[in-house]
Design a protein around this motif. Structure first.
Motif, mmCIF file in Angstrom:
data_model
loop_
_atom_site.group_PDB
_atom_site.id
_atom_site.type_symbol
_atom_site.label_atom_id
_atom_site.label_comp_id
_atom_site.label_asym_id
_atom_site.label_seq_id
_atom_site.Cartn_x
_atom_site.Cartn_y
_atom_site.Cartn_z
ATOM 1 N N PHE B 71 0.827 -1.227 0.000
ATOM 2 C CA PHE B 71 0.000 0.000 0.000
ATOM 3 C C PHE B 71 0.856 1.269 0.000
ATOM 4 N N PRO B 72 1.948 1.321 0.809
ATOM 5 C CA PRO B 72 2.757 2.556 0.799
ATOM 6 C C PRO B 72 3.433 2.827 -0.542
ATOM 7 N N LEU B 73 3.537 1.811 -1.393
ATOM 8 C CA LEU B 73 4.229 1.975 -2.678
ATOM 9 C C LEU B 73 3.306 2.433 -3.797
ATOM 10 N N LEU B 74 2.049 2.644 -3.484
ATOM 11 C CA LEU B 74 1.060 2.965 -4.517
ATOM 12 C C LEU B 74 1.579 4.075 -5.448
ATOM 13 N N GLY B 75 1.573 3.780 -6.738
ATOM 14 C CA GLY B 75 1.943 4.806 -7.721
ATOM 15 C C GLY B 75 3.434 5.054 -7.837
ATOM 16 N N MET B 76 4.261 4.091 -7.428
ATOM 17 C CA MET B 76 5.712 4.298 -7.561
ATOM 18 C C MET B 76 6.388 3.122 -8.249
ATOM 19 N N GLY B 77 7.426 3.444 -9.005
ATOM 20 C CA GLY B 77 8.240 2.403 -9.644
ATOM 21 C C GLY B 77 7.552 1.743 -10.821
ATOM 22 N N MET B 78 6.538 2.403 -11.370
ATOM 23 C CA MET B 78 5.706 1.796 -12.407
ATOM 24 C C MET B 78 6.426 1.635 -13.737
ATOM 25 N N ASP B 79 7.593 2.244 -13.881
ATOM 26 C CA ASP B 79 8.315 2.103 -15.151
ATOM 27 C C ASP B 79 9.202 0.858 -15.186
ATOM 28 N N LEU B 80 9.162 0.047 -14.111
ATOM 29 C CA LEU B 80 9.978 -1.173 -14.085
ATOM 30 C C LEU B 80 9.129 -2.397 -14.430
ATOM 31 N N PRO B 81 9.729 -3.406 -15.069
ATOM 32 C CA PRO B 81 8.983 -4.654 -15.294
ATOM 33 C C PRO B 81 8.930 -5.487 -14.018
ATOM 34 N N LEU B 82 8.012 -6.467 -13.998
ATOM 35 C CA LEU B 82 7.669 -7.219 -12.787
ATOM 36 C C LEU B 82 8.865 -7.648 -11.927
ATOM 37 N N LEU B 83 9.770 -8.424 -12.493
ATOM 38 C CA LEU B 83 10.784 -9.040 -11.625
ATOM 39 C C LEU B 83 11.752 -7.999 -11.067
ATOM 40 N N GLU B 84 12.053 -6.976 -11.860
ATOM 41 C CA GLU B 84 12.922 -5.899 -11.410
ATOM 42 C C GLU B 84 12.216 -5.037 -10.348
ATOM 43 N N TRP B 85 10.921 -4.830 -10.552
ATOM 44 C CA TRP B 85 10.123 -4.048 -9.615
ATOM 45 C C TRP B 85 10.036 -4.754 -8.257
ATOM 46 N N LEU B 86 9.930 -6.093 -8.298
ATOM 47 C CA LEU B 86 9.903 -6.864 -7.045
ATOM 48 C C LEU B 86 11.180 -6.619 -6.248
ATOM 49 N N ASP B 87 12.328 -6.686 -6.921
ATOM 50 C CA ASP B 87 13.610 -6.553 -6.229
ATOM 51 C C ASP B 87 13.863 -5.130 -5.744
ATOM 52 N N THR B 88 13.446 -4.138 -6.545
ATOM 53 C CA THR B 88 13.794 -2.748 -6.237
ATOM 54 C C THR B 88 12.811 -2.114 -5.260
ATOM 55 N N TYR B 89 11.545 -2.395 -5.444
ATOM 56 C CA TYR B 89 10.528 -1.732 -4.622
ATOM 57 C C TYR B 89 9.843 -2.662 -3.620
ATOM 58 N N THR B 90 9.341 -3.795 -4.127
ATOM 59 C CA THR B 90 8.417 -4.580 -3.330
ATOM 60 C C THR B 90 9.071 -5.239 -2.126
ATOM 61 N N PHE B 91 10.136 -6.007 -2.392
ATOM 62 C CA PHE B 91 10.739 -6.748 -1.284
ATOM 63 C C PHE B 91 11.286 -5.807 -0.198
ATOM 64 N N PRO B 92 12.012 -4.749 -0.578
ATOM 65 C CA PRO B 92 12.480 -3.839 0.492
ATOM 66 C C PRO B 92 11.320 -3.249 1.303
ATOM 67 N N MET B 93 10.203 -2.929 0.638
ATOM 68 C CA MET B 93 9.070 -2.362 1.381
ATOM 69 C C MET B 93 8.473 -3.406 2.314
ATOM 70 N N GLU B 94 8.307 -4.622 1.832
ATOM 71 C CA GLU B 94 7.691 -5.651 2.680
ATOM 72 C C GLU B 94 8.532 -5.908 3.934
ATOM 73 N N ALA B 95 9.854 -5.721 3.811
ATOM 74 C CA ALA B 95 10.722 -5.967 4.965
ATOM 75 C C ALA B 95 10.398 -5.041 6.137
ATOM 76 N N TYR B 96 9.852 -3.859 5.858
ATOM 77 C CA TYR B 96 9.493 -2.930 6.944
ATOM 78 C C TYR B 96 8.412 -3.507 7.863
ATOM 79 N N PHE B 97 7.673 -4.501 7.378
ATOM 80 C CA PHE B 97 6.555 -5.006 8.160
ATOM 81 C C PHE B 97 6.970 -6.001 9.234
ATOM 82 N N ALA B 98 8.285 -6.156 9.400
ATOM 83 C CA ALA B 98 8.774 -6.822 10.617
ATOM 84 C C ALA B 98 8.427 -5.957 11.829
#
Lengths: 419, 419
Positions: B71-98
């Protein structure tokens, strides 16, 4: 007296290039940009300072193609193709604008909505009605929206209620009525599109364009059925654009909406003449027209800006239109090997701002000497992120997500027009 | 005690078919629909009447695929394709939920935002974090959002911070922690996607699904690179879906997001097993994945519902996702002769409502016996139209244009959850 506006400046002087000044200042003198600075300039007596803290200070949007009398139709009839939609929805709605009282209410609402969305310049179709067109110009002027408004000309293939019967006489009268009345809104010649204009009408409009030097707007190559129709109506013209060019309606002050089916030769003609292609991605998708070859146009040096094309498009907000241009270009890149590169966020921001403002004579980005057209975006109400965002990230998020409640101030023609 | 809700009822019991009752009444007993009437039923003592006048009384939305920690990433990193977007945006963001404190703030905001947009049921990915997943369930339950939440399982091809090292032990502990704690939110087994799950993990999850009867959600055939990767990882599987099926994760309680590259054979497997395809048009466009063959799926009898897939998608509002599904289908119809018919407004409304609610056991449209899931739309602030609109026109306009300020009330599980 100077006004100094402070915030995180992001502007787009070139396609695909951002100029970013964190905590920068725009110095205005009489509403015109005197300097773009990375720090507060030495104070002078009487300086008025508007400090927007951590807000984004962005270029405002320019909407280069929209139909004012279709505003009430926003989001309706989207399952119909262009020509059927015109007959079922558009023409009957435009007929209501014979009533200037209704026109004033609708146009006042439209003008306010445009500013609330950060659009400060428009290149706009009115209807055929002379009086309602003046009302539209008054309402835009009064609200603070700048740009061009065109009383529509059409005299065939349209309902009787909307058919001009006196050639361009009412257009001449409208131009006379406009003269000297407006500071920020100017007239533009507006043949609806070739199928709705007799040869005589196009000829007279071309002569009027030559006589007055006024800019021209119309539609071009939106839909295959329309392209075929023009070919039937003008067998002497190899391509759609030639039906405008042969009457003198094709030059460096011409804006042509859509250009979805403009092939290399038609694009070459646009580039050669300096015609502006107005890309209307939401309309082209919603009316099942297609996706314009924007990447090719840009590579070939054709000028391109963006339009909402309400109500063929269902989005009046130009940040959403810009995001829609990105989306459409991604799908085109997937299906058409001739368009491998989609439009990036930076490119879409440029197309929605600088590229449009330049049609009205503005410079590149926040250019010294230009009257300020800007918006202040307070993105603090967008979803909370647990790390600092870069300014390009904040720009992207604003393009995708922002709405009126995130826009804290709007400047048009150097004046603050909404708070 | 009965509650009688009065308004212009529009619901979609069947694909492409609206049931419309102008000035109709929904009669609720203990939150469940007792009758859908075209007039006020004879009064009984204690009746509570909620009269919404000329408002639209619509089905609420069901979002069948979204990632809460994105949810915090809404509208960001949209110029990246799926697998690159996962590594650059998604996984680092999900780590905050520890951090469960951060999770509570973000998830409280998400739950409120969902309801403000008229979404009352979700089928949702959390992160790998057991505690943050419980926090998410608590926040949804407390706000009044219903549906399924899954603690993500993954143990390979992901950052160390998000890698499960104890197999499904933490998932079993999470299920034990959930037991008896929630009325409207239930757990769903959630292998992230085949590339992120070892064979042993998928096997254990399949066994757990068999043991508990819990539903299952994951991703399927979103992107060609991902499909090729699965083929490498599971050379014994002819197609992606078989990597789930061989471990018992493929049945009538399974929801698979995307299915963009699901060919006839894979679709046949979905139809045969009763697997739900979750179409996420905005995500599939924004991450340059493609357009799912929704028309074919529907014709072949595959169940389809819609998902926002935030933050691969940049739109959390399901009315906008529904409009996005229409737009994407129009572009697919133009480029692919195998999909001549785009999704209509009526079809998109069905997919965003009934088709989704049915995954949670609901009936068709406002079905007698179901707990009410509905929204009240006051469309009087949308642009003023000089003629009366039909109810289908008002529905279309609402799907394209409405925002939180047009939604006057939201009912979830038979209770009014926001006013």
């Amino acid at each position: 007296m100077r006004t100094i506006i402070k915030g995180n400046i992001i502007h787009a002087p070139q396609l695909g290039e951002l100029s970013i000044i964190p905590g920068g200042c725009l110095v205005l003198e009489d509403g015109a940009i005197a300097a773009v600075c990375d720090a507060m300039p030495p104070a002078r007596p009487g300086d008025q300072i508007e400090d927007y803290g951590d807000c984004l200070l962005l270029q405002s949007f320019a909407d280069l193609h929209l139909h004012a009398p279709q505003f009430p139709l926003l989001g309706m009839g989207m399952d119909l193709p262009l020509l059927e939609w015109l007959d079922t929805y558009t023409f009957p709605m435009e007929a209501y604008f014979a009533d200037t009282g209704y026109a004033r209410r609708a146009y006042r609402r439209l003008a306010g909505t445009l500013l609330s969305l950060g659009t400060t310049r428009v290149c706009m179709f009115s209807s055929v009605h002379r009086e309602a067109t003046l009302v539209l110009m008054e309402e835009l002027e009064q609200a603070g929206v700048a740009g061009y408004v065109g009383k529509v000309d059409m005299d065939r293939n349209c309902p009787d209620a909307l058919r001009e019967t006196d050639g361009i006489a009412s257009t001449r009268r409208w131009l006379a009525d406009c003269a000297g009345r407006f500071s920020h809104i100017r007239p533009i010649l507006t043949p609806r599109f070739t199928p709705a204009c007799s040869d005589g009408l196009l000829q007279d409009l071309g002569a009027l364009a030559a006589e007055t030097g006024l800019p021209v707007q119309s539609h071009l190559s939106e839909n295959p059925a329309e392209v075929a129709w023009v070919r039937e109506l003008h067998p002497d013209c190899e391509q759609y654009w030639e039906s405008y060019a042969k009457y003198g309606l094709w030059n460096g002050r011409t804006a042509m909406a859509h250009c979805v089916y403009s092939d290399r030769r038609e694009r070459q003609a646009m580039g050669d003449a300096g015609v502006l292609a107005v890309h209307c991605p939401d309309s082209n998708t919603s009316l099942s027209s297609g996706i314009a070859p924007v990447r090719r146009m840009l590579e070939e040096g054709v000028k391109v800006a963006l339009g909402s094309d309400i109500a063929g498009g269902a989005e009046l907000a130009m940040n959403r239109v810009a995001a829609g241009a990105i989306r459409a270009s991604k799908l085109l890149a997937l299906s058409d090997p001739d368009h491998p590169a989609f439009l990036t966020v930076l490119e879409a921001y440029y197309l929605a701002t600088t590229a449009g403002h330049q049609f009205f004579g503005a410079g590149a980005g926040f250019a010294v000497g230009d009257k300020l057209h800007a918006i202040v975006v307070d993105d603090s109400a967008l979803p909370p992120v647990p790390r600092p965002l870069t300014l390009p990230e904040r720009l992207e998020r604003a393009l995708y997500l922002m709405g009126p409640s995130d826009i804290r101030a709007v400047y048009s023609e150097g004046r603050k027009v909404s708070a």
